[in-house]
Write a protein that holds these residues in place. Sequence first.
Motif, PDB file in Angstrom:
ATOM      1  N   ARG A  33      -2.793  -1.253 -15.646  1.00  0.00           N
ATOM      2  CA  ARG A  33      -4.138  -0.899 -15.184  1.00  0.00           C
ATOM      3  C   ARG A  33      -5.200  -1.389 -16.168  1.00  0.00           C
ATOM      4  O   ARG A  33      -6.219  -1.960 -15.778  1.00  0.00           O
ATOM      5  CB  ARG A  33      -4.251   0.613 -14.996  1.00  0.00           C
ATOM      6  CG  ARG A  33      -5.569   1.071 -14.362  1.00  0.00           C
ATOM      7  CD  ARG A  33      -5.695   2.575 -14.363  1.00  0.00           C
ATOM      8  NE  ARG A  33      -5.935   3.085 -15.720  1.00  0.00           N
ATOM      9  CZ  ARG A  33      -7.140   3.103 -16.301  1.00  0.00           C
ATOM     10  NH1 ARG A  33      -8.200   2.645 -15.662  1.00  0.00           N
ATOM     11  NH2 ARG A  33      -7.276   3.594 -17.526  1.00  0.00           N
ATOM     12  N   LYS A  90       2.029   2.350  -3.463  1.00  0.00           N
ATOM     13  CA  LYS A  90       1.092   3.010  -4.378  1.00  0.00           C
ATOM     14  C   LYS A  90       1.454   4.471  -4.609  1.00  0.00           C
ATOM     15  O   LYS A  90       1.303   4.999  -5.723  1.00  0.00           O
ATOM     16  CB  LYS A  90      -0.326   2.940  -3.815  1.00  0.00           C
ATOM     17  CG  LYS A  90      -0.948   1.559  -3.803  1.00  0.00           C
ATOM     18  CD  LYS A  90      -2.357   1.625  -3.231  1.00  0.00           C
ATOM     19  CE  LYS A  90      -3.014   0.265  -3.183  1.00  0.00           C
ATOM     20  NZ  LYS A  90      -4.386   0.323  -2.616  1.00  0.00           N
ATOM     21  N   ASP A  91       1.926   5.138  -3.559  1.00  0.00           N
ATOM     22  CA  ASP A  91       2.195   6.576  -3.631  1.00  0.00           C
ATOM     23  C   ASP A  91       3.652   6.900  -3.936  1.00  0.00           C
ATOM     24  O   ASP A  91       4.051   8.062  -3.894  1.00  0.00           O
ATOM     25  CB  ASP A  91       1.789   7.246  -2.314  1.00  0.00           C
ATOM     26  CG  ASP A  91       0.306   7.076  -2.018  1.00  0.00           C
ATOM     27  OD1 ASP A  91      -0.484   7.139  -2.969  1.00  0.00           O
ATOM     28  OD2 ASP A  91      -0.044   6.862  -0.836  1.00  0.00           O
ATOM     29  N   GLU A 143      -4.953  -5.065  -5.887  1.00  0.00           N
ATOM     30  CA  GLU A 143      -5.125  -3.645  -6.224  1.00  0.00           C
ATOM     31  C   GLU A 143      -3.806  -2.929  -6.480  1.00  0.00           C
ATOM     32  O   GLU A 143      -3.812  -1.730  -6.785  1.00  0.00           O
ATOM     33  CB  GLU A 143      -5.862  -2.944  -5.085  1.00  0.00           C
ATOM     34  CG  GLU A 143      -7.274  -3.470  -4.855  1.00  0.00           C
ATOM     35  CD  GLU A 143      -7.913  -2.920  -3.599  1.00  0.00           C
ATOM     36  OE1 GLU A 143      -7.195  -2.259  -2.809  1.00  0.00           O
ATOM     37  OE2 GLU A 143      -9.119  -3.140  -3.405  1.00  0.00           O
ATOM     38  N   CYS A 144      -2.675  -3.617  -6.386  1.00  0.00           N
ATOM     39  CA  CYS A 144      -1.376  -2.949  -6.535  1.00  0.00           C
ATOM     40  C   CYS A 144      -1.212  -2.361  -7.932  1.00  0.00           C
ATOM     41  O   CYS A 144      -1.308  -3.090  -8.934  1.00  0.00           O
ATOM     42  CB  CYS A 144      -0.248  -3.937  -6.254  1.00  0.00           C
ATOM     43  SG  CYS A 144       1.391  -3.169  -6.329  1.00  0.00           S
ATOM     44  N   PRO A 145      -0.928  -1.058  -8.039  1.00  0.00           N
ATOM     45  CA  PRO A 145      -0.786  -0.444  -9.375  1.00  0.00           C
ATOM     46  C   PRO A 145       0.593  -0.647  -9.987  1.00  0.00           C
ATOM     47  O   PRO A 145       0.789  -0.373 -11.172  1.00  0.00           O
ATOM     48  CB  PRO A 145      -1.038   1.039  -9.087  1.00  0.00           C
ATOM     49  CG  PRO A 145      -0.542   1.224  -7.686  1.00  0.00           C
ATOM     50  CD  PRO A 145      -0.861  -0.058  -6.963  1.00  0.00           C
ATOM     51  N   LYS A 146       1.557  -1.087  -9.198  1.00  0.00           N
ATOM     52  CA  LYS A 146       2.906  -1.320  -9.707  1.00  0.00           C
ATOM     53  C   LYS A 146       2.981  -2.698 -10.363  1.00  0.00           C
ATOM     54  O   LYS A 146       2.133  -3.560 -10.147  1.00  0.00           O
ATOM     55  CB  LYS A 146       3.941  -1.214  -8.588  1.00  0.00           C
ATOM     56  CG  LYS A 146       3.819   0.033  -7.729  1.00  0.00           C
ATOM     57  CD  LYS A 146       3.988   1.322  -8.523  1.00  0.00           C
ATOM     58  CE  LYS A 146       3.926   2.538  -7.595  1.00  0.00           C
ATOM     59  NZ  LYS A 146       4.090   3.813  -8.337  1.00  0.00           N
ATOM     60  N   SER A 204      -4.284  -5.920  -1.173  1.00  0.00           N
ATOM     61  CA  SER A 204      -3.111  -5.116  -1.538  1.00  0.00           C
ATOM     62  C   SER A 204      -2.406  -5.685  -2.761  1.00  0.00           C
ATOM     63  O   SER A 204      -1.856  -4.933  -3.570  1.00  0.00           O
ATOM     64  CB  SER A 204      -2.134  -5.015  -0.363  1.00  0.00           C
ATOM     65  OG  SER A 204      -1.478  -6.248  -0.108  1.00  0.00           O
ATOM     66  N   LEU A 237       2.719   1.479 -16.375  1.00  0.00           N
ATOM     67  CA  LEU A 237       1.737   1.340 -15.308  1.00  0.00           C
ATOM     68  C   LEU A 237       0.312   1.500 -15.824  1.00  0.00           C
ATOM     69  O   LEU A 237      -0.611   0.836 -15.342  1.00  0.00           O
ATOM     70  CB  LEU A 237       2.031   2.358 -14.206  1.00  0.00           C
ATOM     71  CG  LEU A 237       3.402   2.196 -13.528  1.00  0.00           C
ATOM     72  CD1 LEU A 237       3.584   3.226 -12.432  1.00  0.00           C
ATOM     73  CD2 LEU A 237       3.585   0.787 -12.973  1.00  0.00           C
ATOM     74  N   GLU A 247       6.124   7.573  -6.460  1.00  0.00           N
ATOM     75  CA  GLU A 247       6.053   7.917  -7.875  1.00  0.00           C
ATOM     76  C   GLU A 247       7.214   7.351  -8.694  1.00  0.00           C
ATOM     77  O   GLU A 247       7.061   7.080  -9.884  1.00  0.00           O
ATOM     78  CB  GLU A 247       5.997   9.441  -8.043  1.00  0.00           C
ATOM     79  CG  GLU A 247       4.707  10.055  -7.503  1.00  0.00           C
ATOM     80  CD  GLU A 247       4.627  11.538  -7.802  1.00  0.00           C
ATOM     81  OE1 GLU A 247       5.563  12.074  -8.431  1.00  0.00           O
ATOM     82  OE2 GLU A 247       3.620  12.154  -7.418  1.00  0.00           O
ATOM     83  N   ASN A 287       0.829  -1.210   0.000  1.00  0.00           N
ATOM     84  CA  ASN A 287       0.000   0.000   0.000  1.00  0.00           C
ATOM     85  C   ASN A 287       0.862   1.258   0.000  1.00  0.00           C
ATOM     86  O   ASN A 287       0.521   2.255  -0.664  1.00  0.00           O
ATOM     87  CB  ASN A 287      -0.945  -0.012   1.199  1.00  0.00           C
ATOM     88  CG  ASN A 287      -2.060  -1.034   1.031  1.00  0.00           C
ATOM     89  OD1 ASN A 287      -2.492  -1.332  -0.078  1.00  0.00           O
ATOM     90  ND2 ASN A 287      -2.530  -1.591   2.147  1.00  0.00           N
ATOM     91  N   ASP A 288       1.986   1.236   0.727  1.00  0.00           N
ATOM     92  CA  ASP A 288       2.904   2.376   0.704  1.00  0.00           C
ATOM     93  C   ASP A 288       3.463   2.601  -0.700  1.00  0.00           C
ATOM     94  O   ASP A 288       3.716   3.738  -1.108  1.00  0.00           O
ATOM     95  CB  ASP A 288       4.058   2.158   1.682  1.00  0.00           C
ATOM     96  CG  ASP A 288       3.625   2.282   3.136  1.00  0.00           C
ATOM     97  OD1 ASP A 288       2.517   2.791   3.393  1.00  0.00           O
ATOM     98  OD2 ASP A 288       4.398   1.852   4.018  1.00  0.00           O
TER      99      ASP A 288
END
Length: 282
Positions: free
Chosen positions: A228, A59-60, A106-109, A103, A224, A62, A56-57
């Motif tokens: 998605r 996700k932000d 839903e992970c975007p990485k 997590s 990324l 960049e 979760n960390d």
Amino acid sequence: MKKLVEGGNTVLCRTAENGLVLDRLNPSVLVIKISRAEVRNALCDATYAALAAALNDAKDDEGLEFIILTGDGDFFCGGMDLKNGFKFYDDVQDNPVYRFMCSIVECPKVLIALVNGPAIGIGATLLLHVDLVFALRSAYFWIPFIRAGIVPEFASSKVLPEVIGHAAAAKMILLGQQLTAEEAFQRGLVGELLDCEQNLAVAKIAQTLRESLEGIPHAGSALLESKRLMRLDRVDSVKRTILLEFEAVGRRIASGKSADAVAALRYQMDHQSGQLSEHAKL
């Protein structure tokens, strides 16, 4: 923090807590290593929570594009730590296992698994939800849910047949049969087999990732966004299946039907761990 050099990998930053070691190899690559070798890298509530927090960390973050998940020692992940049996939660949102599953889903990485040894239980089913799977030839894959007196988890009842075919999935889920690394590669669960030791495998994967984006303007954001889009219609259906499976597992635990089976499986794994890979294979 002073840079570390380990197995040919330069580590910019390292943190370790709750059974995890996090290594930042470069701004775009994070390695998460499950480090509970004394219990075959089985996951307890604290480790599930730490994995969920790390993902979760991310996700932000960049600059981060790739996360490599692997295990410490001879095992990738021995599944759930069965020492205290299965815990029942009135609200699934309070369950650290559920939060970990979300997590991952839903992970975007871009999530990459390096399977360095046996992947058992959730150690195998989590692979259905990452983007790329590399495996050493010593790896094998086993989901002994029936032996534990429970039912499949992590949407494996839905996704495993989609990935490896219904017949092979039925043998794994219903009969408790294993897949070797070669069989997992042939059936599409594993994308590439590696013939080197773990640290060199991490270095090879990191180099491949770096070279895939090198010199391409805005490649990271395109990467990324592509992930998605590939997962767009899948997340909700997977999470629905996860909840249905949790309900079924909860009924088994509440009825007391799984306790004896868990004890028997624990005994088998504690006393025959060196022979697990000799069980019947597909």
